[in-house]
Design a protein around this motif. Structure first.
Motif, PDB file in Angstrom:
ATOM      1  N   PRO A 188      -9.726 -14.286  63.799  1.00  0.00           N
ATOM      2  CA  PRO A 188     -10.311 -14.370  62.448  1.00  0.00           C
ATOM      3  C   PRO A 188     -11.834 -14.268  62.443  1.00  0.00           C
ATOM      4  CG  PRO A 188      -8.693 -16.099  62.749  1.00  0.00           C
ATOM      5  CD  PRO A 188      -8.889 -15.450  64.081  1.00  0.00           C
ATOM      6  N   ARG A 190     -12.427 -10.316  63.041  1.00  0.00           N
ATOM      7  CA  ARG A 190     -11.649  -9.340  62.277  1.00  0.00           C
ATOM      8  C   ARG A 190     -12.452  -8.689  61.162  1.00  0.00           C
ATOM      9  NH1 ARG A 190      -6.055 -11.107  59.749  1.00  0.00           N
ATOM     10  NH2 ARG A 190      -6.664 -12.778  61.117  1.00  0.00           N
ATOM     11  N   GLU A 191     -13.264  -9.455  60.489  1.00  0.00           N
ATOM     12  CA  GLU A 191     -14.019  -8.931  59.351  1.00  0.00           C
ATOM     13  C   GLU A 191     -15.158  -8.010  59.776  1.00  0.00           C
ATOM     14  OE1 GLU A 191     -12.818  -9.589  56.380  1.00  0.00           O
ATOM     15  OE2 GLU A 191     -11.327 -10.929  57.286  1.00  0.00           O
TER      16      GLU A 191
END
Length: 141
Positions: A92, A95-96
């Motif tokens: 997480p 990922r962005e």
């Protein structure tokens, strides 16, 4: 003769698995691991057959990273399972900001590094455990 029998058994088992479950079973094998189901057991025959076929047939002349991992396989086996779970905590975060292909490479490298670190840690714990057991065994005598 035993090798040919083993290869034949594995090939027949795989053919039976594909016939019974279809060729898409490859995509479902991970969910077949626990509790172990027939397709996963059949698929594990491949690696077991390779071990039996190559056992005492391959001679490794010098020490290498692969031979070290092989000699400490149980630690690396557990460490890889632990590290692959730890990697999920990093996904997480990245990922962005990363393209999926860069993320896959990063996660792979991170998984390998974590597995090596965890394996070395597990090996140290094992060594300390044996020292304690040997100490206790000497005290009991």
């Amino acid at each position: 003769s035993q090798v040919l029998f083993l290869i034949g058994f594995v090939l027949l088992s795989l053919a039976g698995m594909f016939w019974s479950y279809g060729t898409n079973i490859f995509y479902k094998l991970n969910k077949q691991k626990f509790p172990p189901k027939i397709p996963y057991i059949v698929w594990s025959f491949v690696s077991l057959a390779l071990v039996f076929i190559f056992y005492n047939r391959l001679k490794i002349q010098k020490e290498s990273l692969l031979s070290y991992i092989g000699q400490n396989a149980i630690f690396f086996y557990f460490a890889q399972g632990i590290s692959s779970s730890l990697v999920y905590f990093f996904i997480p975060v990245f990922r962005e900001n990363l393209h999926w292909s860069a993320l896959m490479i990063l996660i792979y490298v991170l998984n390998v590094l974590l597995a090596v670190i965890v394996a070395k840690f597990l090996k140290k714990i094992d060594e300390q455990g044996w020292k304690i057991l040997n100490f206790l065994a000497e005290k009991i005598k």
